[in-house]
Motif scaffolding. Structure first.
Motif, PDB file in Angstrom:
ATOM      1  N   ASP A  60       0.833  -1.193   0.000  1.00 37.47           N
ATOM      2  CA  ASP A  60       0.000   0.000   0.000  1.00 37.47           C
ATOM      3  C   ASP A  60       0.876   1.255   0.000  1.00 37.47           C
ATOM      4  OD1 ASP A  60      -2.993   1.032   0.817  1.00 37.47           O
ATOM      5  OD2 ASP A  60      -1.435   2.231   1.807  1.00 37.47           O
ATOM      6  N   GLN A  61       1.868   1.288   0.875  1.00 35.72           N
ATOM      7  CA  GLN A  61       2.755   2.447   0.960  1.00 35.72           C
ATOM      8  C   GLN A  61       3.547   2.625  -0.333  1.00 35.72           C
ATOM      9  OE1 GLN A  61       5.620   2.261   4.141  1.00 35.72           O
ATOM     10  NE2 GLN A  61       6.212   4.385   3.891  1.00 35.72           N
ATOM     11  N   GLN A  62       4.042   1.522  -0.896  1.00 40.58           N
ATOM     12  CA  GLN A  62       4.815   1.581  -2.137  1.00 40.58           C
ATOM     13  C   GLN A  62       3.964   2.112  -3.287  1.00 40.58           C
ATOM     14  OE1 GLN A  62       5.887  -2.266  -3.675  1.00 40.58           O
ATOM     15  NE2 GLN A  62       7.399  -1.452  -5.083  1.00 40.58           N
ATOM     16  N   VAL A  63       2.731   1.622  -3.414  1.00 41.28           N
ATOM     17  CA  VAL A  63       1.835   2.051  -4.491  1.00 41.28           C
ATOM     18  C   VAL A  63       1.535   3.544  -4.370  1.00 41.28           C
ATOM     19  CG1 VAL A  63      -0.549   1.855  -5.342  1.00 41.28           C
ATOM     20  CG2 VAL A  63       0.802  -0.195  -4.921  1.00 41.28           C
ATOM     21  N   ARG A  64       1.222   3.988  -3.173  1.00 38.40           N
ATOM     22  CA  ARG A  64       0.881   5.405  -2.969  1.00 38.40           C
ATOM     23  C   ARG A  64       2.061   6.309  -3.279  1.00 38.40           C
ATOM     24  NH1 ARG A  64      -4.159   5.757  -0.581  1.00 38.40           N
ATOM     25  NH2 ARG A  64      -4.908   3.752   0.194  1.00 38.40           N
ATOM     26  N   TYR A  95      -6.406  -2.416   1.295  1.00 39.18           N
ATOM     27  CA  TYR A  95      -5.049  -1.929   1.063  1.00 39.18           C
ATOM     28  C   TYR A  95      -4.853  -1.725  -0.439  1.00 39.18           C
ATOM     29  CZ  TYR A  95      -4.191  -3.471   5.834  1.00 39.18           C
ATOM     30  OH  TYR A  95      -4.258  -3.631   7.191  1.00 39.18           O
ATOM     31  N   ALA A  96      -4.213  -0.624  -0.819  1.00 37.60           N
ATOM     32  CA  ALA A  96      -3.946  -0.346  -2.231  1.00 37.60           C
ATOM     33  C   ALA A  96      -2.902  -1.329  -2.743  1.00 37.60           C
ATOM     34  CB  ALA A  96      -3.462   1.085  -2.419  1.00 37.60           C
ATOM     35  N   ILE A  97      -3.234  -2.003  -3.841  1.00 34.60           N
ATOM     36  CA  ILE A  97      -2.282  -2.938  -4.457  1.00 34.60           C
ATOM     37  C   ILE A  97      -1.924  -2.503  -5.873  1.00 34.60           C
ATOM     38  CG2 ILE A  97      -2.960  -4.919  -3.071  1.00 34.60           C
ATOM     39  CD1 ILE A  97      -4.617  -5.844  -5.563  1.00 34.60           C
ATOM     40  N   GLY A  98      -2.593  -1.484  -6.384  1.00 36.23           N
ATOM     41  CA  GLY A  98      -2.328  -0.951  -7.710  1.00 36.23           C
ATOM     42  C   GLY A  98      -2.928   0.434  -7.810  1.00 36.23           C
TER      43      GLY A  98
END
Length: 197
Positions: A60-64, A95-98
């Protein structure tokens, strides 16, 4: 983490087996700032589930961060804020995955404007620390657009008597005619680009 045209709708994370829960706009990201679990809920989760949650948090953090890098480098060419694809974790949190950021990839009205736009598109595509394959492909297309615009500028500078609109009484070359049509034509639909995480 990819940039691709809207029409292609490629999900670079489909191979990971992660099924997205939903896609949301930047306004929807307010609902998921920090996961809020019930007291004692972590005690109910297994160690495998806790590991999965840690992985989802990191993703999530990486995608954002990736999408914000695209957005900040795109400047005025960004046509939207980031939108995210979510996966629900074992704790019930999405959680954001993309993700993606829409960017206008249309050429400018002049070769100089096209050159500037191509440089901005390329910078936006390569802005994250870890650009994906599709990000690099968009950067390559932007570089081609910049090279073509540079050639057109060089042709105009080497022949200052020619005007893109064609002066009365002067015959227009085929190349000048093509350039004039390309820069004076109104596109039927604005080309837009998705930047996927």
């Amino acid at each position: 983490m990819a940039i691709s045209a809207i029409a292609s709708s490629v999900n670079p994370y489909a191979a990971s087996g992660a099924a997205p829960a939903r896609t949301a706009s930047a306004q929807d990201t307010q609902e998921k700032q920090e996961p809020q679990a019930k007291p004692g809920a972590k005690a109910e989760l297994t160690s495998d589930q806790l590991k999965q949650i840690d992985k989802l948090k990191a993703r999530d953090q990486q995608v954002r961060q990736h999408e914000m890098a695209h957005l900040s480098a795109a400047g005025g060419l960004a046509t939207s804020g980031p939108t995210y694809t979510y996966q629900r974790g074992p704790d019930g949190i999405n959680y954001a995955i993309g993700g993606e950021v829409n960017i206008d990839t249309s050429p400018g009205r002049t070769p100089q404007e096209t050159l500037e736009r191509a440089r901005t598109i390329q910078a936006a595509a390569l802005a994250p620390a870890d650009p994906s394959g599709p990000d690099r492909a968009i950067a390559a297309r932007a570089q081609q657009m910049a090279q073509q615009a540079s050639q057109e500028l060089a042709a105009q500078q080497s022949n200052p008597d020619s005007t893109p609109q064609g002066a009365p009484g002067q015959a227009e070359t085929a190349q000048q005619s093509a350039v004039r049509r390309a820069y004076n034509a109104v596109p039927a639909q604005q080309p837009v680009l998705n930047v996927y995480a």
